[in-house]
Design a protein around this motif. Structure first.
Motif, short mmCIF file in Angstrom:
data_model
loop_
_atom_site.label_atom_id
_atom_site.label_comp_id
_atom_site.label_asym_id
_atom_site.label_seq_id
_atom_site.Cartn_x
_atom_site.Cartn_y
_atom_site.Cartn_z
N ARG A 1 41.02 47.48 45.30
CA ARG A 1 40.32 47.04 44.10
C ARG A 1 39.12 46.19 44.52
NH1 ARG A 1 41.78 41.68 42.94
NH2 ARG A 1 43.62 40.93 44.12
N LYS A 2 38.04 46.29 43.76
CA LYS A 2 36.81 45.60 44.11
C LYS A 2 36.75 44.23 43.43
CE LYS A 2 33.01 47.92 44.68
NZ LYS A 2 31.75 48.68 44.48
N ARG A 3 36.21 43.25 44.17
CA ARG A 3 35.99 41.92 43.62
C ARG A 3 34.64 41.42 44.10
NH1 ARG A 3 39.48 37.05 45.87
NH2 ARG A 3 37.73 37.03 47.33
N THR A 4 33.96 40.67 43.26
CA THR A 4 32.65 40.13 43.63
C THR A 4 32.79 38.63 43.91
OG1 THR A 4 31.52 41.74 42.24
CG2 THR A 4 30.26 39.80 42.91
N ASP A 5 32.31 38.22 45.10
CA ASP A 5 32.30 36.78 45.42
C ASP A 5 30.86 36.37 45.72
OD1 ASP A 5 31.70 37.66 47.98
OD2 ASP A 5 33.69 37.20 48.80
N LYS A 6 30.67 35.17 46.27
CA LYS A 6 29.31 34.66 46.50
C LYS A 6 28.55 35.46 47.55
CE LYS A 6 30.92 31.17 49.80
NZ LYS A 6 30.97 29.72 50.12
N HIS A 7 29.27 36.25 48.35
CA HIS A 7 28.61 37.05 49.37
C HIS A 7 28.42 38.50 48.94
CE1 HIS A 7 29.01 33.72 52.14
NE2 HIS A 7 30.32 33.68 51.94
N GLY A 8 28.83 38.83 47.73
CA GLY A 8 28.69 40.20 47.25
C GLY A 8 30.03 40.83 46.95
N ASP A 9 30.04 42.17 46.94
CA ASP A 9 31.25 42.91 46.61
C ASP A 9 32.17 43.01 47.83
OD1 ASP A 9 30.33 43.32 44.07
OD2 ASP A 9 29.50 45.30 44.50
N VAL A 10 33.46 42.82 47.60
CA VAL A 10 34.47 42.99 48.64
C VAL A 10 35.63 43.80 48.06
CG1 VAL A 10 33.90 40.88 49.89
CG2 VAL A 10 35.63 40.81 48.08
N TRP A 11 36.39 44.42 48.95
CA TRP A 11 37.56 45.21 48.55
C TRP A 11 38.83 44.49 48.97
CZ3 TRP A 11 37.06 49.62 45.69
CH2 TRP A 11 35.78 50.19 45.63
N LEU A 12 39.78 44.43 48.04
CA LEU A 12 41.10 43.86 48.30
C LEU A 12 42.14 44.96 48.10
CD1 LEU A 12 40.73 40.53 46.27
CD2 LEU A 12 40.22 40.91 48.69
N THR A 13 43.30 44.77 48.69
CA THR A 13 44.34 45.79 48.55
C THR A 13 45.12 45.61 47.26
OG1 THR A 13 46.29 46.80 49.57
CG2 THR A 13 46.00 44.42 49.87
N ARG A 14 45.52 46.73 46.68
CA ARG A 14 46.40 46.70 45.51
C ARG A 14 47.87 46.63 45.93
NH1 ARG A 14 43.78 48.62 40.82
NH2 ARG A 14 41.76 49.61 41.20
N LEU A 15 48.14 46.93 47.21
CA LEU A 15 49.52 47.03 47.68
C LEU A 15 50.01 45.68 48.17
CD1 LEU A 15 49.16 50.38 49.67
CD2 LEU A 15 49.97 50.07 47.32
N ARG A 16 51.25 45.38 47.88
CA ARG A 16 51.81 44.08 48.27
C ARG A 16 51.87 43.94 49.79
NH1 ARG A 16 57.61 41.59 46.16
NH2 ARG A 16 57.45 39.58 47.24
#
Length: 797
Positions: free
Chosen positions: A507-522
């Motif tokens: 899943r994509k998330r935007t932080d102060k450095h731009g877009d990053v991808w995080l995992t949906r899986l535990r």
């Protein structure tokens, strides 16, 4: 360490061929002198070839004899100038290739050393390790097996024990961290990491997802050592390539820039393969300067046993022939390894050999393979090293460099599938100045027949290129989820390919450095099977609940179904039940004189054509294999007692395949038209059997299905596919040289002296329906018709 012989062995310089095709006892004996009966005083003036030829039951099985002369050591003139503290204190005389590798490391390069067995590759990473530990750095060693890791830990600790205390290094600084490490010691290792020795599995499951607990290791990481690099190919290579790239990503996150040191058997592309595994550029050192003892190379073919009026040529069983040699070697006290290409073959070989040995001699031959308990394998290794065992019947589990002491002879029960593996196994034999024996006992299959007729293709051939694809579209998305779990993933990272395929895991998330991808899986790491076996393991127990070993899921379906006869450490067991949900199988003692083989059917659905070569199409397919029944066979005679149905879940996965549409060809076969389907089936077997002569793969790595009427199109289609999820490029590589490959198949079908097809041309040990519905002549004519159709297309292309 365990590697293979030289990449190229030229007859004009390093191979003295005593005889090409030996056809008579008189001719054979003229080339060599016999060995002493006891073999205890073997020197370079005596000959294994003459000794084997002098046996009373010799039936002209030696079809080829070659001799590799000894070679002197080439010591570098200024060796102590590289890492001088350690070379001087340890009193080392470095060889020229060792010095070249250490000089490149001192200059800041990543280095891959690809030289033969016992050439001293370990020193090329042990000396830099000592330097790093003495100056506050950390080192991470990666080995494919725990046994290799233990060997290297003992070796490196031995070097450290020879140093004085002034350097501040102790043998306790070198620790293994794997599944066998006690939980109570893991915390102390994490808190003070120095030189950590592990394997890809533990790196994936234990270190990378918990990198926050290993901060000191990553911040101070000076060297990453990748030993047995050639073993990381195919589907396992794809996994390890992603794991190593994730490791480098974590190290960079902590500010470290480790150098990489890789060691490999002789392969055709060491620098490129090291890059494919790590994403880093390497300097290759592949000119061997180590000494080499003289070596005899013998190709051995079982004798014909069919009657004169028998229309089909039948040879003696390869395993029976190997068992006779093994018992002979036991009686002669010839320390040797018999390499088999399947676990069941290794067990059967030992079983057959003991029948001609006395009660006192029988324990001198033992089997060794994957699936044994770790403590059992260690006991076998120690006993063999101590000369309590004379002959080991082994699989490729012993191909890698486990320290088992000196070996006089290596026998390969069938060609191992590649020149890299051939010389890797051959290199296990050789003690100091004593002559070594490498004997290949040809199996009844197309590939072995090809090399019996083309021995120079082995002795003068080039080692193949290893294949590893970090960006496998089926496997990499899971590694992207693991990478995102370890540290947020960005689109512009080199690792971040196949992001669309990984979309369900990220899943994509935007932080102060731009877009990053995080995992949906535990915990995404549990969805990855590093060894490519689907992840699920099946544990084996006897009737009293005692653990016997472990199996992977696919092997369990083939060999551990209810009613199967399972061989384990020379003992016969009958599988009482298989519980896949619990991951366990219960085995009972078995005394009847039969074994079992599964039968299966495979269906293929085309998902997407990717590209075409003249005569063939390559694309993505889905393969489904269903195990339908098993047959019970008598030992030795191979007579089928009965066939019984099975009720097991199918195995299904997407992969890559090549396919050949044969519409319109049946009428051209004229008198063979009624046998068109049998001809397709036989040609498919011959092509699969010959593929490893052209592509770095093994026969078991690929599969095939022939449809006289393919359901989706109503036309005759032949498929040959990669036997791993996602595919690893074997079918595509075969398509790129299809004309050469098909020509070799046509020539083999033409030259094989059998009448109706035999294991050397059309019969396959892995045929799902037991080699029914085959026609050799129809296959030969079909190959000729295909080649005629292909010629204009190839010329036009």
């Amino acid at each position: 360490m365990d590697d293979d012989e030289n990449n190229t062995l030229h007859a004009s310089s390093s191979v003295v061929v005593a005889s090409r095709q030996l056809s008579s006892s008189k001719k054979s004996r003229a080339t060599s002198s016999p060995l002493p009966d006891s073999l205890e005083h073997l020197t370079n003036s005596t000959s294994y070839h003459g000794w084997l030829n002098s046996q009373t039951n010799y039936q002209e099985q030696i079809k080829f004899f070659g001799f590799l002369p000894p070679r002197a050591e080439d010591v570098a003139p200024h060796a102590t100038e590289v890492f001088p503290t350690w070379t001087t204190q340890l009193g080392l005389r470095l060889r020229r290739h060792q010095t070249a590798a250490l000089e490149a490391l001192a200059a800041g390069d990543n280095v891959v050393i690809a030289t033969p067995t016992a050439s001293g590759k370990s020193l090329c990473y042990q000396l830099p390790t000592l330097e790093a530990l003495a100056t506050g750095g950390t080192v991470l060693y990666l080995f494919p097996t725990k046994a290799l890791a233990r060997d290297q830990m003992r070796s490196l600790r031995g070097l450290i024990n020879n140093l004085d205390d002034a350097h501040g290094i102790s043998s306790g600084d070198v620790t293994s961290y794997d599944g066998d490490t006690p939980s109570e010691t893991r915390r102390s290792i994490r808190e003070r990491p120095r030189c950590i020795i592990t394997n890809p599995d533990m790196l994936h499951y234990g270190l990378l997802p918990h990198h926050l607990k290993w901060g000191d290791l990553w911040r101070n990481l000076r060297y990453l050592v990748l030993d047995e690099l050639h073993s990381y190919r195919g589907v396992m290579g794809s996994h390890v390539a992603n794991i190593v790239r994730r490791l480098m990503r974590v190290a960079h996150h902590y500010g470290a820039q480790p150098q990489l040191i890789a060691a490999s058997a002789t392969i055709g592309n060491p620098a490129q393969h090291a890059y494919n595994i790590s994403g880093e550029v390497f300097t290759a050192v592949d000119q061997d300067s180590s000494p080499r003892a003289a070596r005899e190379v013998i190709f051995w073919q079982p004798p014909v046993i069919s009657a004169k009026n028998d229309p089909d040529l039948r040879r003696r069983s390869t395993l029976s022939e190997a068992a006779d040699l093994a018992s002979l070697f036991v009686k002669a006290n010839l320390k040797s390894i018999f390499f088999c290409n399947a676990r069941k073959s290794a067990e059967l070989l030992r079983h057959y050999a003991t029948r001609s040995l006395s009660e006192a001699e029988a324990p001198l031959i033992q089997s060794y393979r994957a699936g044994y308990l770790p403590e059992d394998r260690r006991a076998l290794e120690d006993a063999f090293k101590a000369d309590d065992i004379t002959v080991l019947s082994a699989t490729s589990a012993l191909e890698l460099g486990v320290d088992i002491g000196g070996v006089d002879a290596v026998v390969m029960v069938g060609y191992p599938g590649s020149l890299t593996s051939f010389w890797q196994r051959a290199g296990r034999a050789g003690r100091a100045s004593t002559r070594a024996l490498t004997l290949m006992l040809a199996a009844d299959n197309p590939l072995d027949s090809y090399y019996l007729n083309h021995p120079d293709a082995i002795l003068e051939g080039h080692a193949e290129k290893a294949v590893a694809d970090a960006f496998n579209s089926e496997l990499q998305p899971y590694h992207l989820a693991c990478a995102a779990y370890e540290h947020p993933l960005r689109d512009d990272e080199p690792l971040a390919q196949n992001l669309p395929e990984a979309g369900t895991h990220l899943r994509k998330r935007t932080d102060k450095h731009g877009d990053v991808w995080l995992t949906r899986l535990r915990y995404p790491h549990r969805h990855v099977s590093v060894r490519g076996t689907g992840g699920q393991r099946v544990r084996l127990y006897d009737g009293f609940g005692t653990s016997l070993g472990v199996s992977d899921y696919d092997t369990a379906l083939r060999e551990l179904h209810p009613g199967a006869v399972y061989l384990h450490r020379g003992e016969h067991y009958l599988v009482r039940n298989l519980d896949l949900a619990k991951g366990m199988a219960v085995l009972l003692p078995h005394i009847e004189d039969y074994y079992t083989q599964t039968r299966f059917v495979t269906d293929i659905d085309i998902l997407e054509p990717l590209f075409t070569w003249p005569g063939v199409t390559v694309g993505r397919v889905n393969v489904t294999t269903s195990f339908t029944s098993f047959v019970r066979k008598r030992y030795y005679s191979e007579a089928i007692l009965d066939e019984r149905p099975l009720d097991l879940p199918p195995i299904s996965y997407p992969t890559q395949a090549l396919w050949i549409n044969m519409r319109g060809l049946a009428p051209q076969l004229k008198q063979y038209a009624p046998l068109f389907a049998e001809g397709m089936h036989a040609l498919e077997h011959t092509l699969i059997g010959l593929l490893p002569a052209f592509v770095l793969c093994e026969r078991m790595d690929v599969g095939g299905v022939s449809y006289p009427t393919y359901p989706a199109t109503g036309e005759p289609v032949m498929f040959i596919y990669d036997g791993y999820p996602g595919g690893v490029g074997y079918a595509a590589a075969g398509a790129s040289l299809f004309e050469r490959w098909l020509t070799a198949a046509r020539d083999l079908l033409t030259s094989c002296p059998c009448k109706h097809g035999c294991p050397s041309c059309t019969l396959s040990p892995k045929c799902g329906n037991g080699n029914q519905y085959l026609d050799k002549d129809a296959a030969r004519v079909l190959a000729e018709v295909l080649l005629k159709q292909l010629a204009p297309a190839v010329h036009h292309a």
